[in-house]
Structures are given as C-alpha cells and as structure tokens.
Design an enzyme around this catalytic site. Sequence first.
Site, PDB file in Angstrom:
ATOM      1  CD  GLU A  46      -2.874   1.039   2.459  1.00  0.00           C
ATOM      2  OE1 GLU A  46      -2.817   0.076   3.254  1.00  0.00           O
ATOM      3  OE2 GLU A  46      -3.791   1.882   2.479  1.00  0.00           O
ATOM      4  CG  ASN A 193      -9.456  -1.742   1.489  1.00  0.00           C
ATOM      5  OD1 ASN A 193      -9.132  -2.894   1.740  1.00  0.00           O
ATOM      6  ND2 ASN A 193      -9.269  -0.737   2.353  1.00  0.00           N
ATOM      7  CD  GLU A 194     -10.261  -2.529   6.142  1.00  0.00           C
ATOM      8  OE1 GLU A 194     -10.241  -1.430   6.711  1.00  0.00           O
ATOM      9  OE2 GLU A 194      -9.592  -3.513   6.550  1.00  0.00           O
ATOM     10  CE1 TYR A 260      -3.455  -6.101   8.985  1.00  0.00           C
ATOM     11  CE2 TYR A 260      -5.750  -5.482   8.661  1.00  0.00           C
ATOM     12  CZ  TYR A 260      -4.443  -5.531   8.213  1.00  0.00           C
ATOM     13  OH  TYR A 260      -4.125  -5.012   6.978  1.00  0.00           O
ATOM     14  CD  GLU A 315      -6.038  -4.729   4.155  1.00  0.00           C
ATOM     15  OE1 GLU A 315      -5.964  -4.384   5.346  1.00  0.00           O
ATOM     16  OE2 GLU A 315      -6.454  -3.995   3.247  1.00  0.00           O
ATOM     17  CD  GLN A 364       0.249  -2.504   3.824  1.00  0.00           C
ATOM     18  OE1 GLN A 364       0.973  -1.874   3.065  1.00  0.00           O
ATOM     19  NE2 GLN A 364      -0.903  -1.994   4.274  1.00  0.00           N
TER      20      GLN A 364
END
Length: 518
Positions: A46, A193-194, A260, A315, A364
């Site tokens: 990103e 995204n999200e 996460y 992710e 990432q």
Amino acid sequence: MKRIFAAILLLATAVSASAQDKSSVKVGAPEGDQVIPREIYGQFAEHLGSGIYGGIWVGPESPIPNINGYRTDVLEALKAIKVPLVRWPGGCFADDYHWRNGIGPREKRPSITNNNWGGTVEDNSFGTHEFLDFCELLGCEPYISGNVGSGSVEELADWIEYMTAASDTPMSRLRRQNGRDKPWKVKYIGIGNEAWGCGGNMRPEYYSDLLRRYATYCHDFDGNKLFIIASGASDYDYNWTDVILKNRKGKMDGISLHYYSVDNWGNKGSATDFTKDDWYWVLGKSTEVEEVIKNHIALMDKYDPRKRIALCLDEWGTWWNVEPGTNPGHLFQQSTMRDAMVASTTLDICHKYSDRLKMTNIAQMVNVLQAMVLTQGEKMLLTPTYYVYKMYTVHQGATFLPVEVSTATKEVRGGRGKATRTIPLLSATASRDGAGRVHVSLSNLDADNVHEVTVDLEAVSKSSKAVGEILASKNITDHNEFGKAEVVKTVPFKDFRIKGGQLTVKMPAASIVTIELQ
Ligand code: AHR
C-alpha cells in the site's frame, strides 16, 4: 474435508492441557484434487509510510542500487520467495486514489497528500506503469484495488481499459502515448476496500448495490479475463458476508476477508519487548482465524454450494505499536520469532481451507506491519516472517495432504470478551510437489519445551531419505537489525530420524521446521 478438520480438533483437545513434549502427526493421502494455490502466498503493498517510496521505489536517479527505479536488494529478496501476486495501491489508500494522477511524465504528475497515512505528501512517481512493470519484473500477478469510496464507475472502467485493452480505444491510445504499447495482463480487480470503514462507511445493503453496478462495467478486453473481488467483512462480521452474498447479481468471483491479530486497538503492544504470556496471547488470536474462516465459508456454502466464489483473505497479520521514534501513521514495526510463528500457523490453516480460500495477502510486503523486508536508507533486512515464506515456497502449487495432529493444548490469555483461548501446541501441514516430493512443515508453539514429534507418512511416502530446514532462535523476542549479523534465519536441520514412512523430529521450543522426503 470437514470430517478431517473435526478429527484434528478432537484430537487436539482430547489430550491433557498440561505441558507435554510428545506430539504426533498422521499425513493422509490426497483427497480429490485439492492444490494449495500459489496465491495463498500473495503480498500487499500500500501507499503507506515507506511501503512503496523508499521500500520498493527509489527512482532511477537514486544512489541506492536499482533497476529502473526499483530497489535491487528488495526485488531480489522478493524473487527468492516466489511472490505470486501483489495487491496495490491499498488498503484505505485505494479509495482515495485517482489513477490519472499517476500516469504520464513523472515530473508533470501532481503531488497528493496521503490522507489515510500520516498526511505524507507523495509525488505520484509510482503509478500504474511503475506498479505493473514491477509485477512483470517480479513475475507475479497484479491485484488492483479499485476506488469505490471516492471514485466513479467511469474512473474504474477507464482504468481497466487503460491497463488491458489491446485494440485502438481512447484509453489504450492514452497508454500508448505514455510509452506502453502492449497491454498488461491484469486478473484481479477489487471493488473497493473495507467499504464498511475507510472505503466509504457503507452499510452492506448499500455496498452490495454499488458492487453490482461497478462490476457491470469491469470489462474483459481482448482476451484479458478479470477476476472480480467484492470488498468483504472484517473478522467476525458475518452479517456483511451474508448480505453481500444474498444480494449478489452479475460478476463476482471472490469476496475478501480481513483479519488482524489485534484485540486491543488502543494499545497493541510492542513488537519486540514482550513476555511469554504475550507470545501465547497472539497465537491464540491468530489461530482463531480458523474459526472465522470456517464461519464465513459456512455462509458461502449456503449461497454458493458449488464453490464458484473464492474467499480471499486479502489482509492479515500482526499489528503492533510502531517502532519508537517513527511516524505513528507509517505503521513501521519490527518482526520477531513471534511473528514468524503467526505466519507459519496461519499458512497451515489456510492450506486446509484452500478448496474455498484461494488467496491471501499478508499485510504488508515492505516496511509496513508484518513485512517481509525492512529498509532504512540503503540498508535492508529480512524478517523472520520472510524466512517462513521462503521455507514454505515448497508448498506453493503443491497437492494438499491432509494431516491429523495429536498434541497438548494450552489455555492462553484471551481478549475481545474471551478470558481465555485454547491453542494446540503443534501446528502441521503437508503437501506433495510436482516432482513427487513430500514436504512436511511443523511449528512448535510451545515457548518452553522441546517436542518430540512422530510423523506417520506411510500413506504418502516410504522414503528413508530426507533433508530439513529450521527457523528458531535463542529468545522468542529475537529479531534482525539493520547493519548487524542476522540472528533469526533458516539453517539446515538434522535432528530427525526417518525409517519406513515413520519420521521422528526433535523440535526445539518455539521453532518451525520443514522436512523434505526425497
Ligand atoms: O494494512 C493497513 C490498513 O488496514 C489497510 O489500509 C486497511 O485496509 C486496513 O484497515
């Protein structure tokens, strides 16, 4: 498949909760034709901190050795782990990114403020051409995350035409003016995204309408075939997946999921200064991804029993407090044996579900969160997580072999409303590659005890010849530092015996091993 997962769970929990130093693994013959997709080993890059600028891209004029502007050291390191795909340009950045700012002569591109990540000013010198050429250099598939939050349908449709149209169209003409005649091959397109958060704070009902609309105009040009990925849920938000699947119409090849390993967003803890209790907590949190994956898959099975839609964990990873003295918006963190253990155990889980879970992108790739490599000026280091990816390259594209694990479990500190979680102290995965070699990877989560692991391979190999590799370190907090000799890296491993399909491995505490049967 399901029966085997149940068996694994039962065996893992049936054994006494007290520490034990013996575990066993039974490797089964392949069931059907389940292959571990190479895309399970995908990466995420990103525009965030030095994830791109300084980490991948230094520009052709830089004194840092580079190939057409891409850091040579980083490129070579990434080639060695056979990166199959890279997701770009975000993340949250994607829904704020307008691709036209990143094409044409670099000196004429407008600078922008990165509104999501520290307000850093970026000069747009890394844009569509630079990203897609980077993927070509690396030999990987690009995964473009489209802008739905602040972009338009036209903007996304034009971007796809710009990248992939071969015939003479307004966008292919523009691309040619900018120096690229041949279209690139672009397979993966994310529709935002999200969308429930930084991608527009939408309700699933509203987003599912936008998804249908945007996807309608994502065209396949001149033989390029797109794979459309819906912006999916975070962690335990099963309603999001349910609504998107219920309302779907038209193109949708995959749905994403983000997970996460964080319970307390207010204080995520230090990446390098932690206790054994913290070690076990994060392994409890990260292995809980199995339950989350299973629950999302159960919903997918309801709406898509023929498994046409892929689950894409695009992710995931650890997220610690940033390194002291660094910009809090740049998410620069160190990586220890603890992160390596999160990586190996998560990959083991992902292999199991790869009849539905077709892609993952660790967050990432460079300098951000659970990175493969870290850079500081001209210096670069390889993280323990990198070494897991290197060791696990043997599983990419290989036939999945089911495993049954019998080991002790441990009650560990919980979070998110759970006082405790229970984790098995051994994780395992196995596969057979195209040349017929069987690879078994084992992770000893036990921070204190050596585990003697017996692996029954009779169903898949009678070989008496094997070689091994290990990732381990004296302390669980060990990590590699700039300009110092590497502390955590893989080395040859010989502490095993093999005879007639029975492998016995002596695994040090907190270690990860891969054995190749020859
Ligand atoms: O990976 C960092 C951020 O985490 C991404 O930009 C966003 O999608 C997620 O919340």
